[in-house]
Design an enzyme around this catalytic site. Structure first.
Site, PDB file in Angstrom:
ATOM      1  N   LYS A  40       2.984  14.312   7.022  1.00  0.00           N
ATOM      2  CA  LYS A  40       4.322  14.009   6.489  1.00  0.00           C
ATOM      3  C   LYS A  40       4.755  14.998   5.405  1.00  0.00           C
ATOM      4  CE  LYS A  40       2.397  10.797   3.128  1.00  0.00           C
ATOM      5  NZ  LYS A  40       1.877   9.471   2.856  1.00  0.00           N
ATOM      6  N   ARG A 135       0.307  -1.423  -3.567  1.00  0.00           N
ATOM      7  CA  ARG A 135       1.335  -1.014  -2.622  1.00  0.00           C
ATOM      8  C   ARG A 135       1.127  -1.904  -1.398  1.00  0.00           C
ATOM      9  NH1 ARG A 135       2.327   5.091  -0.462  1.00  0.00           N
ATOM     10  NH2 ARG A 135       1.044   4.337   1.264  1.00  0.00           N
TER      11      ARG A 135
HETATM   12  C1  LIG Z   1       0.572   9.746   2.426  1.00  0.00           C
HETATM   13  C2  LIG Z   1      -0.552   8.860   2.785  1.00  0.00           C
HETATM   14  C3  LIG Z   1      -1.843   9.383   2.911  1.00  0.00           C
HETATM   15  C4  LIG Z   1      -2.183  10.827   2.622  1.00  0.00           C
HETATM   16  O1  LIG Z   1      -2.178  11.096   1.240  1.00  0.00           O
HETATM   17  P1  LIG Z   1      -2.634  12.516   0.652  1.00  0.00           P
HETATM   18  O2  LIG Z   1      -2.630  12.299  -0.806  1.00  0.00           O
HETATM   19  O3  LIG Z   1      -1.602  13.502   1.092  1.00  0.00           O
HETATM   20  O4  LIG Z   1      -3.968  12.847   1.178  1.00  0.00           O
HETATM   21  C5  LIG Z   1      -2.847   8.513   3.337  1.00  0.00           C
HETATM   22  N1  LIG Z   1      -2.603   7.220   3.587  1.00  0.00           N
HETATM   23  C6  LIG Z   1      -1.371   6.675   3.466  1.00  0.00           C
HETATM   24  C7  LIG Z   1      -1.179   5.241   3.762  1.00  0.00           C
HETATM   25  C8  LIG Z   1      -0.309   7.484   3.045  1.00  0.00           C
HETATM   26  O5  LIG Z   1       0.902   6.932   2.925  1.00  0.00           O
END
Ligand SMILES: *Cc1c(COP(=O)(O)O)cnc(C)c1O
Length: 364
Positions: A40, A135
């Site tokens: 993303k 969250r």
């Molecule tokens: C964005 C996200 C990640 C990845 O996080 P990073 O810090 O980029 O490694 C993993 N799990 C969820 C649920 C996320 O929303």
């Protein structure tokens, strides 16, 4: 100056992203931990995703369902993982196109099951447990275990694929042996009840990597969802104090063009009120300074303090929606109109810049 490109542009180094992926995949492989590559942050650019696949990611993950659908349509052949709980309007697309999703609402999972029946499909669900970051995820342990058992016994088109948690997001809670062990213990409890092993126990994101480096990861964790450390790799050093030599931080360079160079006072003149965004910034009077304006602005990167000037003697002074002002007084270089200034990026500016249609992207 490179005349083949239009500016502003992002220069994306695919070899370095590949090397980062491979390093993290191998680091985790030794502990039997698989990696879901989270795409993303770069708007799921297919060139980048390809490197994450080649580097050994077992799954490709995003919070944006359309990114996953687009990747599959382009022939990406890894299993996809939706890491934001699906909205009602996404369930049809989810079942039709996505292999795995993170979920925390039984109501939604029941809807997914119904849609699966309609489409004559199976869908894999990872049930999310909230360990205190507040969250997503079920907070109550008993409710969590009961929900998992309910899915296993009653929703025939849902495969309870595993359990997971998310940390360091809303509540800034650090992953630790202790909180991840709680996830492992509920996983064991669920496995006893359903009399089979769960496929994955997903212990977080980039911020769980320090536990791996320190050898403090509970054995039962067998998956992480990693974006930042693969794509930019700056957070572990800047915030966590882990300078990992093998991780390249110069994967993505922002290049912006000088459209004005003038010597001006550093302190605004007249009655001070608010800036273009309604803020009241502080200004330091440093006398007359040589500065330049670049053709890029907040619309592209949102926060100029998540950009890192790479050229010696360049300092960021401020920005508005379409302009970035830099101080070049201390630079040994004789900058001219049309010259290109380089910046490294932190995750937030990478996220915005890769999704800006005004920023050209090219790969080296
Ligand atoms: C964005 C996200 C990640 C990845 O996080 P990073 O810090 O980029 O490694 C993993 N799990 C969820 C649920 C996320 O929303």
């Amino acid at each position: 100056m490179n005349c083949a490109h239009t500016y502003p542009a992002l220069e994306i180094n695919l070899d370095k992203i590949y090397a980062n992926t491979k390093y993290i995949v191998n680091l985790c492989k030794d502990l039997d931990i698989s990696i879901a590559g989270v795409v993303k942050g770069v708007n799921a650019q297919s060139e980048v995703v390809e490197k994450m696949v080649d580097g050994g990611c077992e799954y490709i993950a995003s919070s944006r369902i359309n990114q996953l659908i687009q990747l599959k349509a382009n022939g990406m052949n890894k299993d996809t993982m939706l890491i934001r709980m699906p909205m009602m309007g996404e369930i049809e697309k989810l079942v039709g196109n996505v292999d795995i999703s993170l979920n925390s609402e039984l109501e939604t999972i029941i809807k997914i099951n119904q849609e699966c029946k309609k489409q004559n499909k199976q869908h894999k669900v990872v049930l999310m447990f909230d360990l205190g970051d507040l969250r997503e995820g079920i907070f109550d342990q008993k409710e969590f275990i009961e929900t998992a058992i309910y899915i296993e016994n009653n929703l025939k088109n849902i495969k309870l694929y595993g359990v997971g948690t998310n940390l360091s997001c809303y509540g800034s809670i650090k992953p630790s042996y202790e909180n991840l062990e709680k996830l492992c213990n509920v996983a064991i409890e669920i496995e006893k009840n359903i009399k089979r092993e769960l496929d994955i126990v997903s212990g977080g994101a980039t911020t769980t990597l320090p536990l791996i480096l320190d050898n403090k990861i509970p054995k039962k964790i067998n998956n992480l969802r990693v974006g930042e450390a693969i794509l930019v790799g700056r957070d572990l050093e800047d915030y966590w104090g882990y300078d990992i030599k093998e991780i390249h931080k110069d994967t993505i360079t922002l290049k912006a063009e000088i459209i004005e160079i003038k010597e001006k006072p550093s302190y605004p003149i007249g009655e001070m009120f608010i800036d273009a965004f309604g803020n009241k910034p502080q200004y330091e009077d440093r006398g007359i300074r040589k500065r330049a304006i670049l053709g890029i602005g907040k619309q592209d990167f949102v926060f100029h303090d998540t950009l890192i000037p790479l050229d010696e003697g360049v300092e960021i002074v401020g920005s508005s929606s379409d302009h970035l002002i830099i101080d070049i007084q201390n630079s040994a270089q004789e900058f001219k109109i049309g010259d290109i200034i380089n910046f490294g990026v932190f995750y937030p500016s990478m996220l915005y810049l890769t999704s800006s249609t005004y920023v050209d992207k090219y790969y080296i």
